[in-house]
Design a protein around this motif. Structure first.
Motif, PDB file in Angstrom:
ATOM      1  N   VAL A   8       2.796   6.459   7.649  1.00 30.90           N
ATOM      2  CA  VAL A   8       3.221   5.503   6.637  1.00 30.90           C
ATOM      3  C   VAL A   8       3.794   6.256   5.442  1.00 30.90           C
ATOM      4  O   VAL A   8       3.185   7.216   4.955  1.00 30.90           O
ATOM      5  N   VAL A  10       4.493   5.728   1.664  1.00 30.63           N
ATOM      6  CA  VAL A  10       4.177   4.887   0.508  1.00 30.63           C
ATOM      7  C   VAL A  10       5.159   5.249  -0.602  1.00 30.63           C
ATOM      8  O   VAL A  10       5.206   6.396  -1.041  1.00 30.63           O
ATOM      9  N   LEU A  25      -5.133   4.394   2.800  1.00 31.85           N
ATOM     10  CA  LEU A  25      -4.499   4.492   4.116  1.00 31.85           C
ATOM     11  C   LEU A  25      -4.940   5.760   4.849  1.00 31.85           C
ATOM     12  O   LEU A  25      -5.203   5.722   6.052  1.00 31.85           O
ATOM     13  N   PHE A  30      -4.433   6.709   8.840  1.00 33.49           N
ATOM     14  CA  PHE A  30      -2.977   6.817   8.861  1.00 33.49           C
ATOM     15  C   PHE A  30      -2.559   8.215   8.402  1.00 33.49           C
ATOM     16  O   PHE A  30      -3.253   8.848   7.612  1.00 33.49           O
ATOM     17  N   VAL A  32      -0.158   9.850   5.993  1.00 40.36           N
ATOM     18  CA  VAL A  32       0.479   9.281   4.811  1.00 40.36           C
ATOM     19  C   VAL A  32       1.424  10.277   4.150  1.00 40.36           C
ATOM     20  O   VAL A  32       1.074  11.432   3.930  1.00 40.36           O
ATOM     21  N   ASP A  52       6.537   5.594  10.798  1.00 46.08           N
ATOM     22  CA  ASP A  52       6.452   4.311  11.499  1.00 46.08           C
ATOM     23  C   ASP A  52       6.618   3.119  10.565  1.00 46.08           C
ATOM     24  O   ASP A  52       7.141   2.081  10.961  1.00 46.08           O
ATOM     25  N   VAL A  53       6.117   3.263   9.328  1.00 46.95           N
ATOM     26  CA  VAL A  53       6.111   2.153   8.377  1.00 46.95           C
ATOM     27  C   VAL A  53       6.491   2.670   6.994  1.00 46.95           C
ATOM     28  O   VAL A  53       5.987   3.708   6.558  1.00 46.95           O
ATOM     29  N   PHE A  55       6.146   1.426   3.168  1.00 48.60           N
ATOM     30  CA  PHE A  55       5.514   0.462   2.258  1.00 48.60           C
ATOM     31  C   PHE A  55       6.044   0.770   0.873  1.00 48.60           C
ATOM     32  O   PHE A  55       5.703   1.795   0.285  1.00 48.60           O
ATOM     33  N   ILE A 113      -0.802  -3.455   7.617  1.00 45.12           N
ATOM     34  CA  ILE A 113       0.169  -2.496   8.147  1.00 45.12           C
ATOM     35  C   ILE A 113       0.086  -2.438   9.667  1.00 45.12           C
ATOM     36  O   ILE A 113       1.111  -2.419  10.349  1.00 45.12           O
ATOM     37  N   LYS A 117       3.035  -2.969  12.768  1.00 39.53           N
ATOM     38  CA  LYS A 117       3.375  -1.923  13.740  1.00 39.53           C
ATOM     39  C   LYS A 117       2.092  -1.420  14.393  1.00 39.53           C
ATOM     40  O   LYS A 117       1.419  -0.543  13.853  1.00 39.53           O
TER      41      LYS A 117
END
Length: 121
Positions: A8, A10, A25, A30, A32, A52-53, A55, A113, A117
């Motif tokens: 992720v 951020v 996270l 995760f 991060v 993957d994500v 935010f 989150i 995904k």
């Protein structure tokens, strides 16, 4: 076999909020990455292909805001999920993106989150 963790990114200009979010996270398993601006986030995305994500906050200083970043990710990296947040702005309807209003519940964030995904098998 080890569980594959989701990565992720951020993106938040408020340092304390970014650190707190990243810590929650990270504690939830995760991987991060952190960025303080949309421009920094784009540099990280260019060198870290396993994100993957994303935010991201909407309102940030710099040339690009979080909505600009979200649009670039959605159009250029469709496999990356995007979740945007703000305490004062909302995404325009033409930008199909998940939105989480501030203040958000830190304890619920990991599940939100994962709903965007799920982890890779």
């Amino acid at each position: 076999m080890d569980e594959v963790k989701l990565a992720v990114l951020v993106v938040e200009d408020e340092v304390l909020l970014r650190i707190a979010t990243a810590e929650i996270l990270d504690d939830s398993g995760f991987l991060v990455h952190q960025a303080g601006s949309a421009e920094e986030a784009l540099r990280i995305l260019a060198r870290e292909p396993a994100i993957d994500v994303v935010f991201t906050d909407i309102d940030m200083p710099g040339i690009l805001n979080g909505l600009d970043l979200a649009a670039r990710v959605i159009n250029g990296e469709p496999d990356i999920a995007v979740l945007v947040t703000s305490g004062g702005s909302t995404p325009p309807p033409e930008l199909t993106v998940d939105f989480l209003p501030k203040p958000y519940d830190f304890d619920a964030l990991p599940a939100q989150i994962l709903a965007l995904k799920p982890p890779r098998p």
